[in-house]
Design an enzyme around this catalytic site. Structure first.
Site, short mmCIF file in Angstrom:
data_model
loop_
_atom_site.label_atom_id
_atom_site.label_comp_id
_atom_site.label_asym_id
_atom_site.label_seq_id
_atom_site.Cartn_x
_atom_site.Cartn_y
_atom_site.Cartn_z
N ASN A 10 32.36 38.24 38.16
CA ASN A 10 32.60 38.17 36.71
C ASN A 10 31.32 37.64 36.09
O ASN A 10 31.07 36.42 36.09
CB ASN A 10 33.79 37.26 36.42
N HIS A 183 41.85 41.06 27.94
CA HIS A 183 42.60 40.27 28.92
C HIS A 183 43.56 41.14 29.72
O HIS A 183 44.59 40.67 30.23
CB HIS A 183 43.40 39.15 28.24
#
Length: 403
Positions: A10, A183
């Site tokens: 990430n 998300h």
């Protein structure tokens, strides 16, 4: 034996989070965080979970993302988990914006890279960093499948009635203006885990997922498929967040330009970095806001009330969208840890079958759990999110198809 490990990356603008997972038993072998990349003093934190070792930290300048990933590789190699391991099946990358085109995890090639780059104008803070992480990882292991898992993908099942803004269609299409949502890996994981908690298949359950962190979003999930979500073209729309305004009359922007003399960049900074809870009371940490409320701070109390008011509106709206709700699931930093937020969010909604049990709600930790009374018509749950596991599972499933 075929390779069964996945490295999840990430890459943020100044940080890289990573996890190495063993997919045969869904176990974590190592986790780490490299932050303040490019600054004078960077931090490398690595935890070797496979050996049960203690976390290691070191400081010193990490110049760029290439140096960060090399530092990660060194830490993994020190534990016998190097990137040259034949057990490594793939590297899975979180990519924030996949637009309308990417509806599922995708093996990265030049065309995929070009499309992620083309989407930079609608995700200027996130996609460039994601691209940097991908390209650096590709140089470290050019022979290994690299997979992009998109935050927006879970929301591509929204019907056009939910995804379209009510503006001129040709203008919207020309500039790719629509509601994409974000998300998504969290909403996918939590909605599925909520169904498991209820002892049902995802296809049987309607869930409202409330991902409440510094960034916050809600989603309406019908039978495992997203039908609406609060974030839009960018992560600015929707709930009140730590530093973002969420929903607002767009004419405020014109007013600030014409009357306030502010530039587009200044307004962008205002709405994304100086609004939300921090704009309302100077703090974006819910723990600090609650402490201030306990001391009688009226500004903190107002900020909390505005936060809850917006949250409650979305619960009601998504109840209407779904028609039948089996569960409301709270997740992410605030959702998992702030009992007062959960209690306030459903207070007064007893007529809709929503309530929390005070004792259950006060319990901290313990994994996925129900916090509603035994006889509640609608389950209220706390479900810790696990975006890294979701990315790893999607990556491994895709690589398995290609092997």
């Amino acid at each position: 034996m075929s390779p069964s490990r996945v490295l999840v990356l990430n890459s943020g603008s100044s940080s890289v989070k990573y996890q190495l997972l063993e997919m045969e038993d869904s176990g974590r072998l190592a986790t780490g965080l490299i932050e303040r990349i490019g600054e004078r003093t960077s931090l490398v934190r690595h935890t070797p979970l496979a050996s049960g070792g203690e976390a290691r930290e070191r400081t010193g300048r990490v110049a760029d993302h290439e140096a960060a990933l090399k530092a990660m590789a060194e830490e993994l190699a020190a534990d016998g988990l190097g990137l040259d391991s034949p057990e490594l099946a793939a590297i899975g990358h979180r990519v924030v914006h996949g637009g309308k085109h990417f509806t599922e995890p995708t093996v990265i090639d030049d065309a995929v890279l070009a499309e992620i780059e083309r989407l930079i104008p609608v995700a200027p803070l996130h996609n460039p960093a994601n691209l940097t992480g991908i390209r650096t990882a590709m140089t470290l292991r050019p022979d290994l499948p690299q997979v992009a898992v998109f935050d927006t993908a879970f929301h591509t099942t929204m019907p056009e009635s939910a995804a379209r803004y009510a503006i001129d269609v040709r203008t919207a299409d020309e500039h790719r203006i629509r509601r994409y949502g974000f998300h998504g890996t969290s909403h996918a994981y939590v909605s599925r885990e909520t169904a498991r908690l209820l002892g049902k298949a995802p296809e049987e359950v309607n869930v409202i997922v409330l991902h409440l962190g510094n960034g916050a979003s809600a989603s309406a999930v019908r039978g495992g498929r997203c039908v609406d979500t609060s974030m839009g073209l960018t992560p600015l729309e929707g709930l009140v967040m730590g530093t973002r305004s969420g929903d607002m009359d767009p004419a405020v922007i014109f007013h600030l330009m014409r009357v306030g003399g502010m530039s587009a960049d200044e307004i962008d900074t205002l709405l994304n970095k100086k609004s939300g809870l921090v704009g309302l009371c100077g703090d974006n940490d819910m723990r600090e806001i609650r402490r201030r409320i306990d001391e009688g701070d009226e500004q903190a109390e107002l900020a909390f009330d505005i936060y809850i008011h917006r949250l409650k509106k979305y619960i009601g709206a998504y109840y209407a969208v779904l028609g039948r709700v089996d569960a409301v699931a709270f997740t992410a930093g605030v959702g998992e840890n702030a009992a007062p937020v959960r209690e306030a969010a459903v207070a007064g909604l007893e007529g809709m079958g929503l309530a929390v049990d005070g004792g259950r709600n006060a319990v901290r930790g313990g994994g996925a759990r129900l916090i509603s009374p035994e006889d509640a018509r609608v389950a209220v749950a706390v479900v810790p999110t696990d975006e890294e596991m979701e990315i790893a599972q999607q990556t491994y499933a895709l690589v398995g198809k290609h092997n």
